[in-house]
Design a protein around this motif. Sequence first.
Motif, PDB file in Angstrom:
ATOM      1  N   ASP A 219     -34.913  23.643  80.918  1.00 37.70           N
ATOM      2  CA  ASP A 219     -33.513  23.835  81.326  1.00 37.70           C
ATOM      3  C   ASP A 219     -32.766  22.508  81.399  1.00 37.70           C
ATOM      4  N   GLY A 220     -33.381  21.499  81.999  1.00 33.93           N
ATOM      5  CA  GLY A 220     -32.704  20.216  82.151  1.00 33.93           C
ATOM      6  C   GLY A 220     -32.400  19.575  80.813  1.00 33.93           C
ATOM      7  N   LEU A 221     -33.338  19.643  79.880  1.00 29.67           N
ATOM      8  CA  LEU A 221     -33.130  19.039  78.565  1.00 29.67           C
ATOM      9  C   LEU A 221     -32.018  19.756  77.805  1.00 29.67           C
ATOM     10  N   ILE A 222     -32.042  21.096  77.834  1.00 28.81           N
ATOM     11  CA  ILE A 222     -31.004  21.853  77.125  1.00 28.81           C
ATOM     12  C   ILE A 222     -29.642  21.598  77.760  1.00 28.81           C
ATOM     13  N   HIS A 223     -29.626  21.515  79.060  1.00 26.07           N
ATOM     14  CA  HIS A 223     -28.362  21.204  79.748  1.00 26.07           C
ATOM     15  C   HIS A 223     -27.817  19.858  79.285  1.00 26.07           C
ATOM     16  N   ARG A 224     -28.718  18.886  79.111  1.00 24.76           N
ATOM     17  CA  ARG A 224     -28.276  17.563  78.633  1.00 24.76           C
ATOM     18  C   ARG A 224     -27.741  17.648  77.216  1.00 24.76           C
ATOM     19  N   PHE A 225     -28.391  18.409  76.354  1.00 29.37           N
ATOM     20  CA  PHE A 225     -27.924  18.557  74.983  1.00 29.37           C
ATOM     21  C   PHE A 225     -26.517  19.151  74.942  1.00 29.37           C
ATOM     22  N   ILE A 226     -26.309  20.216  75.711  1.00 27.54           N
ATOM     23  CA  ILE A 226     -24.998  20.890  75.685  1.00 27.54           C
ATOM     24  C   ILE A 226     -23.913  19.972  76.255  1.00 27.54           C
ATOM     25  N   THR A 227     -24.257  19.226  77.296  1.00 24.91           N
ATOM     26  CA  THR A 227     -23.279  18.300  77.860  1.00 24.91           C
ATOM     27  C   THR A 227     -22.895  17.221  76.850  1.00 24.91           C
ATOM     28  N   LEU A 228     -23.883  16.689  76.135  1.00 27.97           N
ATOM     29  CA  LEU A 228     -23.578  15.698  75.097  1.00 27.97           C
ATOM     30  C   LEU A 228     -22.750  16.328  73.984  1.00 27.97           C
ATOM     31  N   LEU A 229     -23.019  17.577  73.677  1.00 26.16           N
ATOM     32  CA  LEU A 229     -22.265  18.252  72.619  1.00 26.16           C
ATOM     33  C   LEU A 229     -20.791  18.388  72.970  1.00 26.16           C
ATOM     34  N   ALA A 230     -20.488  18.525  74.255  1.00 23.66           N
ATOM     35  CA  ALA A 230     -19.097  18.706  74.699  1.00 23.66           C
ATOM     36  C   ALA A 230     -18.384  17.386  74.914  1.00 23.66           C
ATOM     37  N   ASP A 231     -19.063  16.268  74.661  1.00 23.80           N
ATOM     38  CA  ASP A 231     -18.438  14.958  74.865  1.00 23.80           C
ATOM     39  C   ASP A 231     -17.393  14.726  73.778  1.00 23.80           C
ATOM     40  N   THR A 232     -16.165  14.409  74.167  1.00 25.07           N
ATOM     41  CA  THR A 232     -15.065  14.195  73.211  1.00 25.07           C
ATOM     42  C   THR A 232     -14.578  12.767  73.207  1.00 25.07           C
ATOM     43  N   SER A 233     -15.351  11.837  73.784  1.00 27.32           N
ATOM     44  CA  SER A 233     -14.914  10.449  73.799  1.00 27.32           C
ATOM     45  C   SER A 233     -14.946   9.880  72.375  1.00 27.32           C
ATOM     46  N   ASP A 234     -14.060   8.928  72.109  1.00 27.43           N
ATOM     47  CA  ASP A 234     -13.854   8.406  70.771  1.00 27.43           C
ATOM     48  C   ASP A 234     -14.593   7.087  70.611  1.00 27.43           C
ATOM     49  N   SER A 235     -15.848   7.133  70.305  1.00 23.16           N
ATOM     50  CA  SER A 235     -16.627   5.928  70.049  1.00 23.16           C
ATOM     51  C   SER A 235     -17.753   6.286  69.099  1.00 23.16           C
ATOM     52  N   ARG A 236     -18.274   5.255  68.457  1.00 26.68           N
ATOM     53  CA  ARG A 236     -19.334   5.513  67.471  1.00 26.68           C
ATOM     54  C   ARG A 236     -20.610   6.015  68.146  1.00 26.68           C
ATOM     55  N   SER A 237     -20.923   5.395  69.262  1.00 31.82           N
ATOM     56  CA  SER A 237     -22.116   5.858  69.967  1.00 31.82           C
ATOM     57  C   SER A 237     -21.981   7.309  70.402  1.00 31.82           C
TER      58      SER A 237
END
Length: 2029
Positions: free
Chosen positions: A1865-1883
Amino acid sequence: MTERASDSRRLLPGDGASSRGARAAGRMNRAKPTTVRRPSAAAKPSGHPPPGDFIALGSKGQANESKTASTLLKPAPSGLPSERKRDASASLSGASGLTGLTKRPKLSSTPPLSALGRLAEAAVAEKRAISPSIKEPSVVPIEVLPTVLLDEIEAAELEGNDDRIEGVLCGAVKQLKVTRAKPDSTLYLSLMYLAKIKPNIFATEGVIEALCSLLRRDASVNFKAKGNSLVSVLACNLLMAAYEEDENWPEIFVKVYIEDSLGERIWVDSPHCRTFVDNIQTAFNTKMPPKSVLLQGEGARSGGELGAGSSPHPSLTEEEDSQTELLIAEEKLSPEQEGQLMPRYDELTESVEEYVLDMLRDQLNRRQPIDNVSRNLLRLLTATCGYKEVRLLAVQRLEMWLQNPKLTRPAQDLLMSVCMNCNSHGSEDMDVISHLIKIRLKPKVLLNHYMLCIRELLNAHKDNLGTTIKFVIFNELSNARNPNNMQILYTVLQHSSELAPKFLAMVFQDLLTNKDDYLRASRALLREIIKQTKHEINFQAFCLGLMQERKEPQYLEMEFKERFVVHITDVLAVSMMLGITAQVKEAGVAWDKGEKRNLEVLRTFQNQIAAIQRDAVWWLHTVVPSISKLAPKDYVHCLHKVLFTEQPETYYKWDNWPPESDRNFFLRLCSEVPILEDTLMRILVIGLSRELPLGPADAMELADHLVKRAAAVQADDVEVLKVERIQLIDAVLNLCTYHHPENIQLPPGYQPPNLAISTLYWKAWPLLLVVAAFNPENIGLAAWEEYPTLKMLMEMVMTNNYSYPPCTLTDEETRTEMINRELQISQREKQEILAFEGHLAAASTKQTITESSSLLLSQLTSLDPQGPPRRPPPHILDQVKALNQSLRLGHLLCRSRNPDFLLHIIQRQASSQSMPWLADLVQSSEGSLDVLPVQCLCEFLLHDAADATASGEEDDEGESREQKAKKRQRQQKQRQLLGRLQDLLLGPKADEQTTCEVLDYFLRRLGSSQVASRVLAMKGLSLVLSEGGLRDKEEKEPPMEEDVGEADALQGYQWLLRDLPRLPLFDSVRTTTALALQQAIHMETDPQTISAYLIYLSQHTPVEEQGPHSDLALDVARLVVERSTIMAHLFSKPSCSTASDAVLSALLSVFSRYVRRMRKSKEGEEVYSWSESQDQVFLRWTSGETATMHILVVHAMVILLTLGPPRSGDSEFSELLDIWFPEKKPLPTAFLVDTSEEALLLPDWLKLRMIRSEVPRLVDAALQDLEPQQLLLFVQSFGIPVSSMSKLLQYLDQAVAQDPQTLEQNIMDKNYMAHLVEVQHERGASGGQTFHSLLTASLPPRRDSTEAPKPESSPEPPPGQGRTRAGTQVPVLGPEDDLAGIFLQIFPLSPDPRWQSSSPRPLALALQQALGQELARVRQGNPEVPGITVRLLQAMATLLSSPHGGTLALAMHHSHFLSCPLMRQLCQYQRAVPQDTGFSSLFLKVLMQILQWLDSPAVEDGPLQAQLKLFATRYSARRRISDVRSGLLHLAEALSFHRDLEVANSTARAVIATLRSGEKCTVEPELISKVLRGLIEVRSPHFEELLTALFSATAETCPSPASGPIVVVSSLLLQERDEPLGPSTQDAEGASTEAMRLGPASGLLVDWLETLDPEVVCSCPDLQWKLLFSRRKGKGHISAQVLSFRPYLLALLTHQASWSTLHRCTRVLLSKSREQRLDPSASLDFLWACIHVPRIWQGRDQRTPQKRREELVLHVQGPELLSLVELILSEAETRSQDGDSAARTLIQTRLPLLLSCCRSNDESIGKVTEHLTSCIQQWGDSVLGQRCRDLLLQLYLQRPEVRVPVPEVLLQSEGATSSSICKLDGLIHRFITLLADTSDSRSSESRVADANMACRKLAVAHPILLLRHLPMIAALLHGRTHLNFQEFRQQNHLAFYLHVLGILELLQPRVFQSEHQGALWDCLRSFIRLLLVGARQTVSRIPQPNILPCPLLSLLDFLLLLQESPELGPMPGHPPVASVTTVWRPALP
């Protein structure tokens, strides 16, 4: 900085490097501006400048600028007004360019050498000797014409001839010097131009000397006044331009500045030279006072002015007046000038200071009169006050200069400058302050300015404040006293209101530390200070300063420390009295007179005194002990003195102040003040401290005095006794505690009782009572809840009744109990004190303590403040009464609303009790009824109504005049109360809370169990509501016609039906009113009242929600079904009226609406609430409609239908009739909700009601499918109409045709039944002929022979014939005769007087004759088998066991003359055949059954009852016990039936005696079990004794001693479990099995089992195994009571069994060959307990290592592991009927056990997985298959890595979303949170791409895990679609949406499952919202109509795909997908 600027200038092109570089060498080291100047060649003119005033230099802007400057630099005419002068000066400063010239950059190839460097070389040559005079220029001047000056400079610059440039400039300066009076304009304008473009050329030594010579006054030139200052101004600005950017200036500037300052001040005071002068003045570091401050003495009054007003300055001269322009010039510098102002002499500070001081000393030390001191010298001193020596020089002469009229103005400025610059607080500044304080000034203007300077002095340095105050006070006490001291103090106190009193207090401390006694002087000084400063001093800060602890050596080494503390205390007291101003005094006098004037002043003073006293007590508690250890007398004196509880003379004995006229008044004002919480707490703490000399008794006395004194000052606008801390109660009670002497050793182990000193204990409670009255929200609440004694005192003052027990205890038993408890406590207390004192005496005096010799008995009492309330002594009660009268404590407590003590008392007392104190309370609250709670007003209204009802019955003529007056007063009070309550309900200020409170108080009493309370409540409601109703009636129209009849019938209930709904806030009380009336209909006994309630409920109950509607229907149904008497009275035929018709209509309305609603509810909805007794039924109609409702509601509706339709309208009646009994359709079927079994919708009693009704459809429905027994029962009932009876008889005829044998078997008395049919025929009923013929055909022929045949119309024989034949003939009985029928003829069950049968005596005689003959044959030895006696006894047993057994017993009781001979013969027969145990047992059973029926209290004792008891006793005595087995057999027989316990007890005692006598016990365990079970059922007191005797005897005789008892105990425990588990529907006969449970005996049996077999399963494994692990038979769960012993036995097994036993149990449980009926829950609990049994972990570390690996405890093999899985599945299957969620929760609970047994081994988990997969394939979609899926899903969630990919069987299973946490659960939660990141940077882009890839991988490999987080994905999609499409795309939201879209596509088709559809639709709403919102923006911008961006096209395609998906249902609450495509249609390809 300088080098970088120079380099930047060198890099600029266009300048001549050689010419300008040489001149740059003359520049000094200064910063360069960042602005780039143009080269000088660009600014050169084409020819010579034209003559005259106009010179064309540079561009037009420059020419205009020069012209403007030239014009403005001309001297202004003397006649110009000052305003024009100001304008000219301002314009000059802004536009002339003299001070703000921008300079061109100068390039040089050589490093620049600043002018300061050259001057420094000259200074080194002269050894830095500064001469008072300034030497002349050393450069030879070259004079040229002004018109060619610029050309010469340019030419020299081109040639690089710096010396010529310097000479030309010096020549120009020489020309200016010569023409000083009228300089040539061309010359100075040319210099100005050069200064602007080439400022560096002026920074040479020669030019500087030349320009400085212009700044000196030329004595050779003599012109008027000051001459023309233009040349000096020009020189200043040229120098400023040259040195603008240099940080270090030459000292020559200071010299010329001092020279001009002491001289004519030509350029020093010029505003055009202000920047130059200000930069020079930075050398002195002087803070110059602003001009506004300097002029403040003239134009405005200062803060320190004490006079009436200011007058013009008396010494203002004409010269100073002419220079006023300088003083009112602009103060603030422009931004450019502020940027140019910086320190210029940091490197020459010492030399400049030395030069200045030498010059000033020389000036001041000249021998000259004081009058000849130059004003310019004072101005120079003002400018140089930054030097401390200058300040000291100036202040010594300031007083003389201030008093000189010619010097007043500059002296004032000098005074201000001295004060503002006194900022070092060194020794010199302290001398300065000392001299300042000694200055004496008289003129008011000077004095005002002096006070203003004092303020600046205080602002200059923080330490100046204390020094000033100290010097002022010491000066005041000296001989050379300054008259201005008090004014200075006044100013200081105004300036620093917080700090000044503190420093003043420190000075007083210093005074009091002297060896000499300064107290008298300090008092006088303090009074004078307060008087002169007009009381404007912060007394609290001053007193706190007096009490601060000082750490200086003089204080630590002080000689008279005790005197110091006493004197400080006296000063504190004086300070508090000095706070009494004239306004305070006036307000105090007015308050004494009862007037309320200036109360704010008085309250402020009182709070001030309270705060000072708080600080003083803190000082005495914490500071004084550290100063000195005072004598106890002095310490107590100081404490009392600051609290103003000391003798009055101690306050004025030193100086007789206050004066005699004001002494008492002042002392009273200072003493009658509030007391703060901290003050009171510290006094208590001081009393508790052993180090401080105030004892507990003195502390209690002082606290008591202060509390009562403060309480006496109570007022509405001041808090006199505010306490927040509950710990105050404990502190007060701790003061009362008695501590025995520490040197006495008590006996070891003896715990002394908690005792208190009686006097202090009973002083503490009144003190706390006062505190609680003033703080009800905290202290009062704590006292009410935790301290019963204090609560009792509170109730006493509230009720004004001081008796014990308090009057609030209305129950006489409670009062008696309280008195008895007090006596017991007093006696125990006396004994404890005597014992305690005895121990004390034994350790000291060795005396024996008795009650007479005891010393402590009268002085101590028990200290149990939270125990029962104690009886207060009489004097304490008197004291409390006096306190209540003086302080109004009861009023304060009654006024409290949170908590509401008064309401608590009112609600606790019964309404029927008299509460006279309440009347007194309301009577004393005249004009303040709003203070009392509405419940109090309502109670008083009811109390008055009850009194009025009681007194209204008496005759009014006998009343006296006084009684009539009281009665009128009471009636007036009642009207006032009524008006108040009606205003709360009907007035404009009515609010929801008060309306609810008033009505709730009355409505709660409507459900009271007392009639009087209900009547009073209705009367109160009618009083409160009726007047409002009458008032409305006058304004509104009369009621409608249909209400008239109802109003006539229910006229007394208009308050409910008419007035209550008209309340303004009726909607807020609808719910509470309905609930109250729903409860009241179950308690009310008046039919009319119930009718009104029902009509109201049908009209106004809020039924918007399902729950309240169901509650209403159930409450009304219970009334209809359970209160049959009320219903019969309401709807009886004679009383049927309009009211009953209205009630019937109301009831039908309630149920019809309810049925309509319930039939509309969906089948899946849960519209009922679970309860322990489930009476809900699920109904299904043939039309397909369903409903779930309570069975009583159904019965109530049927009962209402039996009443027939109401006269007012039958629409609702017909609707209900069609619903429940549809025509030509079957009735609805009912099923039990909990078991799904079909329920009996219409029981027999309800069918009987239906048959008795006059509705044909009901009668037909009741007669369908009736059994013969039911038909016979109904036909014998009374009250059946003729038409219904005809139908019944017809149905009986049909039953005869179908099954005559069954019908005949159910007929008990054919004669009676035949007669009954004949009677019904006489009533007019038809049918039944076939049934009658059956009855008459089967009658005995002998009856036909003995009775003459009679015609059918008259079946009754003549009266005389039967009697004659009965008396003459006795029939003879044969072996084939029906003895049961004969017995019923002798004892008829229901004899009818209208039908006189033949006399039963002949048959009784025949029966006796037959019995006697058989008894004779038995005695002779040849009995018949079976004889008539046995047959008769069997018939009697059968009849007595039937439902008519009680009736038969009563018939035998009434006909005792027939029954007694028969029973005697049966007893004789039993005695004759004692060996026939069967007959004996049956005879005893018959005896006991008859006795049971006759033991009822309603049956009187008779001969039959006495005879039977005698027979039973003889039988028991005759059956003496010969051995144990026969005794147990006899006891078993006696216990087999319900009988008199005396027989069983006597038999049991005999068996016990036999066992104890040593008789051998060879009895089978079954018999022992039967006996013990019988004893348990009758709750015999000999059960335990018999059990012990049996088991003891068995242990002695049996070879295996424990096996027999263990079998008995185990079988009994098993019976306890198995017996009650019968069918869930039991009739009345089967109800007795519920009493067979062991109850308390189970604990005894379990204890015996533990004693006999500690390992529980070793002796009788089969039985004991069943006991521990057997599974119940039947359905449903095992109740907690049945399984009560099993957890204990399992715990015994795990803790006491050996390892081999535990291994054996584990193997059996997990073996494949185990019994399949094991209880899975018990088995799994045992396995889990085995893992965690404490013995396994003994010897391990108590601290578990952090990285400890889990150890394997339970080693299981593969088959055993699968058996464990089967147990888990079996347990979950049993819970499946509770729902899937319960089963899944159970599986999750058992999962750790399974994983522990798998040892985290992938192979083991794989085996489990394969087994579950095969089970799923085997069982499919059954319940067991579903449980297998659930377990496999849980395993997968915990170990997802085991199965890759996901097992196919899980893809269709549900429950993963609601399951417990998953490993990933924790890993999938991290994946989804990263997927929703809209910050504008290469990283971020890289992380999003990785997260997208991971999520897509999960969607393919582990869709179950990812779908658990679908709601989170939906939530992350929210909050983004409010942007337009361009922003949405730019902010990377579109990328997130497309990623989610791709993941959803991969999750098909599993994402369409029902458990995910909610989250899926949530996601799709976001996509649809995006398309709908962005449609217009995007479609309109598409370049071609059918070309859509690719992402949006993909989104639309996916949505269209979803629209076509069959698995996906419609979206709730949102437009369909098609609407989106319609909007996007123009853009689709």
